[in-house]
Design a protein around this motif. Sequence first.
Motif, PDB file in Angstrom:
ATOM      1  N   UNK A 152      40.308  50.275  30.709  1.00 50.36           N
ATOM      2  CA  UNK A 152      39.739  49.593  32.195  1.00 50.36           C
ATOM      3  C   UNK A 152      37.964  50.202  31.988  1.00 50.36           C
ATOM      4  N   UNK A 153      37.204  49.212  32.725  1.00 48.57           N
ATOM      5  CA  UNK A 153      35.151  49.881  33.198  1.00 48.57           C
ATOM      6  C   UNK A 153      35.653  50.917  33.435  1.00 48.57           C
ATOM      7  N   UNK A 154      34.824  51.991  34.023  1.00 45.07           N
ATOM      8  CA  UNK A 154      34.846  52.764  34.707  1.00 45.07           C
ATOM      9  C   UNK A 154      33.759  52.949  34.655  1.00 45.07           C
ATOM     10  N   UNK A 167      38.833  43.956  40.227  1.00 50.14           N
ATOM     11  CA  UNK A 167      39.475  44.441  38.737  1.00 50.14           C
ATOM     12  C   UNK A 167      38.372  45.023  37.580  1.00 50.14           C
ATOM     13  N   UNK A 168      38.706  46.466  37.962  1.00 53.13           N
ATOM     14  CA  UNK A 168      38.365  46.637  37.140  1.00 53.13           C
ATOM     15  C   UNK A 168      38.491  47.042  35.391  1.00 53.13           C
ATOM     16  N   UNK A 169      39.556  45.997  35.391  1.00 61.50           N
ATOM     17  CA  UNK A 169      40.493  46.248  34.263  1.00 61.50           C
ATOM     18  C   UNK A 169      39.671  45.283  32.922  1.00 61.50           C
ATOM     19  N   UNK A 170      39.549  46.119  31.757  1.00 60.34           N
ATOM     20  CA  UNK A 170      38.744  45.403  30.669  1.00 60.34           C
ATOM     21  C   UNK A 170      39.885  44.623  30.058  1.00 60.34           C
ATOM     22  N   UNK A 171      38.812  43.774  29.960  1.00 53.79           N
ATOM     23  CA  UNK A 171      39.463  42.367  28.688  1.00 53.79           C
ATOM     24  C   UNK A 171      39.511  42.485  27.599  1.00 53.79           C
TER      25      UNK A 171
END
Length: 287
Positions: free
Chosen positions: A79-81, A283-287
């Motif tokens: 994730x991004x945080x 959406x906080x997911x890191x691609x």
Amino acid sequence: MHELLLFASVPVHQHHELLQQLAGLTAMQPRHALERRLIFKAFRKPGVITGRVGGSQDLQQANAADLQRVNKMLNGGMFYTQVVGPVLEKDFAAAPSNMPSSESDRDTQMAGMEDSGPPPAGPSTSDTAATGYDFDQQPWKLEFRDIPEAATRSAVTTRLMASAALPRGNVEPSMNAWGYGFVTEYLVEGDIFIHNDIVIFLHRILHYPAGEREPREPRRTLPGLKEMAPLEKTGSYVLQASITVQDGSNQETMKMASQHLLGLREQLKSAVRLEPADRLSLDTRAK
């Protein structure tokens, strides 16, 4: 924990009037807030921290229960945080300093972040002599926000959240050890109101001066506040209404919190239109 939210866009010409309306609704004066927000991106799946990280900076200084909760969140994927720290108006365009006089003000703001979301106001430039910005004493809090839950008929945005206190000063070594690399940072400026169990945050995002070279690590000094530019070029603000629920599995509590937010939406419908956010925009997911 779970967070329930509603949002509204507020044109700049409506800002002052809405502040007055919110002051009347909540029977309180706004608490001005300034926050540094550092964005980190996962570069590998984080591992559970069992020892010291970042040399002399030890994540075990933070509350153990909070750390365990955040670890569980971060181990679920990439994730991004963000790491959030309160700052004062006097910190901007001030020479670095090790003077401790400003610590109590930021500590008060950090306590406000833990109690009710964004921090309460610190003294303004006119109230406090400039003592310089002490990066090594900057308090921080890690904030994890999951992608909002998918619910086609939900009238509010709901997402899993967690937070934990971090060591003061340079948090980059700690975040690196957790599997996160620094990406960028920005400033949030706004005003906070508390209405029963709802935190109302009328704010805008400010970017650092465009002429600056993008640093590869968190800034140790801050430019003049007037040099900061709004992300939204029209100068508009975002109104965020949120409730934090400790036990998201308690459906009765979640339903009550949702009803409270919808009640606020009804109270403010003549001024703004509070709506759930688009799920993918958060959406906080890191691609």
